[in-house]
Design an enzyme around this catalytic site. Structure first.
Site, PDB file in Angstrom:
ATOM      1  N   GLU A  94     -84.428 -59.988  10.313  1.00  0.00           N
ATOM      2  CA  GLU A  94     -85.722 -59.914  10.915  1.00  0.00           C
ATOM      3  C   GLU A  94     -86.769 -60.956  11.409  1.00  0.00           C
ATOM      4  O   GLU A  94     -87.229 -61.861  12.166  1.00  0.00           O
ATOM      5  CB  GLU A  94     -86.462 -60.601  10.321  1.00  0.00           C
ATOM      6  CG  GLU A  94     -86.623 -59.803   8.226  1.00  0.00           C
ATOM      7  CD  GLU A  94     -87.164 -60.992   7.302  1.00  0.00           C
ATOM      8  OE1 GLU A  94     -88.196 -59.982   6.372  1.00  0.00           O
ATOM      9  OE2 GLU A  94     -86.919 -62.220   7.030  1.00  0.00           O
ATOM     10  N   ARG A 131     -84.555 -72.444   1.420  1.00  0.00           N
ATOM     11  CA  ARG A 131     -86.392 -72.689   1.228  1.00  0.00           C
ATOM     12  C   ARG A 131     -86.559 -73.132   0.007  1.00  0.00           C
ATOM     13  O   ARG A 131     -87.669 -74.055   0.462  1.00  0.00           O
ATOM     14  CB  ARG A 131     -86.400 -71.375   0.605  1.00  0.00           C
ATOM     15  CG  ARG A 131     -87.477 -70.066   1.761  1.00  0.00           C
ATOM     16  CD  ARG A 131     -86.372 -70.036   3.237  1.00  0.00           C
ATOM     17  NE  ARG A 131     -86.888 -68.895   4.072  1.00  0.00           N
ATOM     18  CZ  ARG A 131     -86.099 -67.447   3.414  1.00  0.00           C
ATOM     19  NH1 ARG A 131     -85.632 -67.195   3.096  1.00  0.00           N
ATOM     20  NH2 ARG A 131     -86.696 -67.038   4.557  1.00  0.00           N
ATOM     21  N   PHE A 151     -83.356 -60.519  -6.461  1.00  0.00           N
ATOM     22  CA  PHE A 151     -83.789 -61.032  -7.500  1.00  0.00           C
ATOM     23  C   PHE A 151     -85.438 -61.753  -7.740  1.00  0.00           C
ATOM     24  O   PHE A 151     -85.253 -62.918  -9.028  1.00  0.00           O
ATOM     25  CB  PHE A 151     -82.523 -62.269  -8.942  1.00  0.00           C
ATOM     26  CG  PHE A 151     -81.798 -60.772  -9.167  1.00  0.00           C
ATOM     27  CD1 PHE A 151     -81.737 -59.393  -8.979  1.00  0.00           C
ATOM     28  CD2 PHE A 151     -80.150 -61.248  -9.438  1.00  0.00           C
ATOM     29  CE1 PHE A 151     -80.574 -58.352  -9.734  1.00  0.00           C
ATOM     30  CE2 PHE A 151     -79.078 -60.404  -9.958  1.00  0.00           C
ATOM     31  CZ  PHE A 151     -79.959 -58.841 -10.280  1.00  0.00           C
ATOM     32  N   HIS A 205     -84.924 -66.482  12.586  1.00  0.00           N
ATOM     33  CA  HIS A 205     -84.979 -67.189  11.707  1.00  0.00           C
ATOM     34  C   HIS A 205     -84.076 -68.751  11.699  1.00  0.00           C
ATOM     35  O   HIS A 205     -83.419 -69.392  10.919  1.00  0.00           O
ATOM     36  CB  HIS A 205     -84.007 -67.391   9.781  1.00  0.00           C
ATOM     37  CG  HIS A 205     -84.386 -65.684   8.961  1.00  0.00           C
ATOM     38  ND1 HIS A 205     -85.675 -66.195   8.328  1.00  0.00           N
ATOM     39  CD2 HIS A 205     -84.516 -64.623   9.444  1.00  0.00           C
ATOM     40  CE1 HIS A 205     -86.841 -64.888   7.960  1.00  0.00           C
ATOM     41  NE2 HIS A 205     -85.365 -63.721   8.535  1.00  0.00           N
ATOM     42  N   TRP A 261     -83.664 -65.005  -3.145  1.00  0.00           N
ATOM     43  CA  TRP A 261     -84.939 -65.773  -1.422  1.00  0.00           C
ATOM     44  C   TRP A 261     -85.468 -66.728  -3.372  1.00  0.00           C
ATOM     45  O   TRP A 261     -85.721 -66.567  -4.385  1.00  0.00           O
ATOM     46  CB  TRP A 261     -85.473 -65.262  -0.944  1.00  0.00           C
ATOM     47  CG  TRP A 261     -84.419 -64.002  -0.490  1.00  0.00           C
ATOM     48  CD1 TRP A 261     -84.190 -62.964  -0.822  1.00  0.00           C
ATOM     49  CD2 TRP A 261     -83.410 -64.491   0.107  1.00  0.00           C
ATOM     50  NE1 TRP A 261     -83.237 -61.885   0.565  1.00  0.00           N
ATOM     51  CE2 TRP A 261     -83.031 -63.280   1.214  1.00  0.00           C
ATOM     52  CE3 TRP A 261     -83.944 -65.333   1.453  1.00  0.00           C
ATOM     53  CZ2 TRP A 261     -82.264 -62.944   2.413  1.00  0.00           C
ATOM     54  CZ3 TRP A 261     -82.878 -64.953   2.748  1.00  0.00           C
ATOM     55  CH2 TRP A 261     -82.306 -63.442   2.917  1.00  0.00           C
ATOM     56  N   THR A 262     -85.872 -67.813  -2.533  1.00  0.00           N
ATOM     57  CA  THR A 262     -86.232 -69.172  -3.556  1.00  0.00           C
ATOM     58  C   THR A 262     -87.646 -69.518  -2.535  1.00  0.00           C
ATOM     59  O   THR A 262     -88.044 -70.910  -3.513  1.00  0.00           O
ATOM     60  CB  THR A 262     -85.306 -70.525  -3.287  1.00  0.00           C
ATOM     61  OG1 THR A 262     -85.370 -70.796  -2.155  1.00  0.00           O
ATOM     62  CG2 THR A 262     -84.590 -70.115  -3.830  1.00  0.00           C
ATOM     63  N   ASP A 322     -82.308 -71.703   7.872  1.00  0.00           N
ATOM     64  CA  ASP A 322     -83.571 -70.227   7.997  1.00  0.00           C
ATOM     65  C   ASP A 322     -84.689 -71.597   8.800  1.00  0.00           C
ATOM     66  O   ASP A 322     -84.342 -72.749   9.298  1.00  0.00           O
ATOM     67  CB  ASP A 322     -84.383 -69.946   6.230  1.00  0.00           C
ATOM     68  CG  ASP A 322     -84.595 -68.327   6.450  1.00  0.00           C
ATOM     69  OD1 ASP A 322     -85.506 -68.392   7.833  1.00  0.00           O
ATOM     70  OD2 ASP A 322     -83.742 -67.761   6.319  1.00  0.00           O
TER      71      ASP A 322
HETATM   72  C1  ACM Z   1     -83.368 -60.657   4.307  1.00  0.00           C
HETATM   73  O1  ACM Z   1     -84.327 -60.422   2.718  1.00  0.00           O
HETATM   74  N1  ACM Z   1     -84.713 -61.196   5.178  1.00  0.00           N
HETATM   75  C2  ACM Z   1     -82.394 -59.855   4.209  1.00  0.00           C
END
Ligand code: ACM
Length: 781
Positions: A349, A186, A441, A286, A490-491, A215
């Site tokens: 997802e 990201r 985080f 993704h 996750w960024t 992703d």
């Molecule tokens: C995730 O947060 N989709 C693993």
């Protein structure tokens, strides 16, 4: 004075305080311990070690480290550890230690001893005594962790001589998997930034770096056989102004990938710090960046752009044999780069809409004898597991790989809570716990207006610390399957390394303690007592840790008619020593201590800071309370009208540099001022900004609400209560002004008086942009 009851009370109520006080005494009376004074009962607070060692016994005396202290190490591995220790001490302190020629007496000794008995190669013993220090382990990993502990005893150590108290530590980790995941898809981080993160992980005794490399929004790993993965899939055009060159208005792509040489370099760097990298190539979802590069991998046969939106997206890899072979070819190159045992295949997802709607995928399922789309995903994951096992690797995936059935040897990473982990462990599979509720985080850590963009479903330090990876309901036989825990970063909202560091530090310290220290040794108050020393180490290492957990949170209750405000102070992390002033000076340790809500007469300037050991933990916060300030609220000071998905979002421009930040519920952009005093208020001024609407909500899309517009561009609406009477409505312009904002004035009914819940919203579905509230101001008659 009666002496009989007081000590009992003390020992019952105030052990941590007493231990701290004793520790402080020992620090002040420098040679007291050497002179034979008894050591404190538990010196761990003074040692300020994070993570806390499994066993620590104080001994008599101390040892002084200065530039003349020799450092001994025999053999290459021990010398590597010794050199890293010497480098660390010089980085965070003033002492340049030297590796000694054989024979020098005393000093610090790093000993690799094959006879050292321990169940874990990460175990070590550290003895500091008046005549020298020894770190002993059977494996270089343990020796390194012993060196880190010794460095912590000596750090930050700004002086030319550092006294280390005599003690005996026997230490080994509770869990073998102590991980951190970074999303480089990201937003992209440079190799230098990744290395700085690996350095910090090692100093927290973390040993697993999970690297999320692909992703929808970017493919970040060079694959020689498929160059377009990075040439095309490595770039996206960000949404809105962020994707335009301000000078030419031409598209300005956001690009980045790691060459295979860079990856080998990072892998080696990590290995030198005893960190294994687990690469992740996310399948079958993704996948949009890969499909943008090679449309034949997709289900629809179209060529989508590399995605510039966040959320849950529908592009999946198709189910052709040629695509499975593509994935095996990719994994073959990945395996060649990453020597660690685990390869992560994602699996999260992957909504199955495209597979369900595709005649070709359905025909393929019949051909393979597969009953539904879950089983189709399971078929792909099983096939990849066979490939990985044949190459001497183990497959790990997010907990969705449980759906449709796990491959025989798969390890499960439980992120949607711990339930997937429990189910997998009960099926006899290994598990890593990384629940989004505690270990994500990217969720912000406080409600401070000084937080950067992110998800404000806050995960404070205490919540991270409280997480227990081994669920009670697992029986003993299945508990052994819990390999450990991992935090995930996750960024989407982390455009810079500074923001990434803000998200990770200091919560990584809580993660580290749960991963390493025995459960029975864990104690949040003790952790808080040790944390200030860790912050000093972060400062010495140049780490941009979050200051927000150490700020004072102000909550203001205004009484405009009386010209007064009542202010409640709190610290979201649980530090109790809050000092405040009202004279315009920053508080000191001698300023009044906050005990109960403060009644202030306007105008007032309230400054407050959190103290530990007599020092402020962060800059003092300031509240300027005036008649005017009570009439105004920012988006951060308002509540959301409903509990949809509140995000703290950044404006889209300029492409680089500072941008405005807004709190907005993307399901229902509506802001609530509860109990606003409307007596004598003629109108309401709203300053609004506009930003891209860049989300894919999938099934949740149906829950997104907006009110019907009445004019061409919709209206600003103000209601009394969110489902209540419409108080005012003002048409919105087609565009904000050149500043990116617009000021709107809404006249209120003349007879309005008293307090109301003001709900402020914008009508119309204005995608691909949305209006957001920046500030609301009540304007008196
Ligand atoms: C995730 O947060 N989709 C693993």
């Amino acid at each position: 004075m009666k002496r009989t009851t007081a000590p009992r009370l003390l020992s019952f109520l105030a052990i941590p305080v007493l231990a701290l006080a004793l520790a402080a005494c020992q620090r002040d009376e420098k040679s007291a311990a050497t002179a034979g004074a008894p050591p404190p009962a538990d010196v761990s607070a003074e040692m300020a070690l994070i993570p806390l060692p499994a066993k620590l016994e104080p001994r008599q005396g101390q040892f002084t480290i200065d530039a003349s202290t020799p450092v001994h190490a025999e053999g290459e591995a021990a010398q590597r550890v010794a050199k890293r220790f010497v480098k660390l001490v010089s980085t965070t302190g003033k002492i340049d230690l030297k590796l000694a020629a054989d024979g020098a007496a005393g000093g610090i000794r790093f000993v690799l001893d094959p006879a050292f008995k321990s169940a874990s190669p990460e175990a070590y013993v550290l003895d500091t005594a008046t005549d020298g220090i020894t770190v002993r382990a059977s494996d270089e990993r343990g020796l390194f962790y012993g060196a880190v502990t010794l460095w912590q005893l000596a750090a930050p150590g700004g002086e030319a001589a550092i006294r280390v108290p005599a003690l005996h530590i026997e230490d080994a980790p509770r869990f073998g998997w102590r991980g951190l995941m970074l999303d480089s898809a990201r937003h992209f981080q440079s190799v230098e930034e990744i290395k700085r993160l690996l350095d910090a992980m090692a100093l927290h005794k973390l040993n697993t770096f999970h690297w999320h490399l692909t992703d929808d929004q970017g493919w970040r790993i060079e694959i020689k056989r498929y160059p377009k993965l990075t040439e095309v899939g490595g770039c996206r055009i960000p949404a809105g102004d962020g994707g335009k060159d301000p000078a030419t208005e031409k598209p300005k792509p956001y690009c980045g990938y790691y060459t295979q040489d860079q990856i080998r370099d990072v892998v080696k760097y990590a290995a030198e710090r005893h960190i294994t990298i687990v690469p992740e190539i996310d399948v079958p979802g993704h996948a949009q960046a890969a499909i943008a590069a090679y449309p034949e991998l997709g289900v629809l046969g179209d060529k989508p752009p590399v995605l510039n939106e966040w959320g849950v997206n529908t592009y999946l890899f198709n189910t052709e044999e040629s695509t499975f072979q593509f994935l095996e070819n990719v994994f073959a190159e990945v395996i060649g780069l990453f020597p660690g045992p685990y390869v992560h295949v994602g699996g999260d997802e992957a909504v199955k809409d495209q597979w369900k709607a595709s005649a070709r995928v359905q025909a393929r399922m019949r051909e393979l004898g597969i009953k539904d789309e879950m089983a189709m995903q399971s078929h792909l994951i099983q096939r990849l597991e066979k490939f990985l096992v044949a190459h001497d690797r183990r497959l790990i995936g997010w907990d969705e790989i449980l759906e449709g059935g796990l491959p025989p040897e798969a390890t499960v990473m439980s992120w949607r809570g711990i339930e997937g982990g429990i189910e997998a462990a009960e099926q006899g599979h290994d598990v890593v716990m990384s629940p989004s509720s505690e270990l994500y985080f990217d969720y912000l850590q406080t409600h401070s207006p000084n937080e950067p963009p992110g998800r404000p479903a806050a995960i404070p330090l205490k919540q991270v610390y409280a997480f227990e990876p081994v669920p009670q309901q697992l029986d003993a036989a299945h508990r052994q399957h819990i390999l450990g825990l991992q935090a995930n970063v996750w960024t989407e909202h982390m455009r810079s390394f500074a923001r990434m560091q803000h998200a990770i530090f200091p919560r990584i310290a809580a993660l580290a303690e749960t991963g390493w220290s025995p459960q029975a040794r864990k104690d949040y108050d003790g952790f808080l007592a040790r944390l200030p020393a860790q912050l000093q180490r972060y400062q010495a290492l140049g780490i941009n840790y979050a200051a927000t957990p150490f700020e004072v949170a102000f909550s203001v209750q205004e009484d405009r008619q009386a010209g007064k405000a009542t202010v409640t102070l709190d610290n979201p992390t649980g530090y109790q020593d809050i000092r405040y002033t009202t004279d315009g000076n920053d508080p000191t340790a001698a300023s009044p201590r906050y005990e109960s809500p403060l009644a202030l007469t306007l105008p007032a300037e309230l400054r407050a800071a959190v103290f530990a050991d007599g020092k402020p933990l962060a800059a003092a916060g300031v509240q300027h309370l005036t008649a005017a300030s009570l009439l105004s609220r920012t988006d951060e000071e308002l509540q959301m009208c409903s509990s949809g998905l509140m995000l703290r979002l950044e404006d889209d421009g300029p492409a680089d540099g500072e941008r405005a930040i807004f709190n907005v519920d993307i399901f229902n952009p509506c802001w609530l001022w509860s109990g606003a005093d409307l007596t004598d208020i003629a109108s309401i001024k709203v300053r609004a900004g506009r930003m891209p609407y860049y989300f894919q909500l999938h099934k949740d899309e149906a829950n997104r609400k907006f009110r019907a517009p009445k004019s061409a561009h919709g209206e600003l609406e103000i209601h009394a209560g969110c489902d209540g009477e419409l108080l005012a409505s003002v048409p919105l312009p087609a565009e904000p002004d050149s500043s990116g904002f617009v000021d709107l004035k809404a006249d209120l009914p003349a007879d309005l008086t008293g307090r109301r819940d003001l709900c402020i919203t914008f009508t119309g579905d204005t995608r691909p942009t949305m209006w957001v509230l920046d500030r609301v101001t009540l304007q008196p008659r």
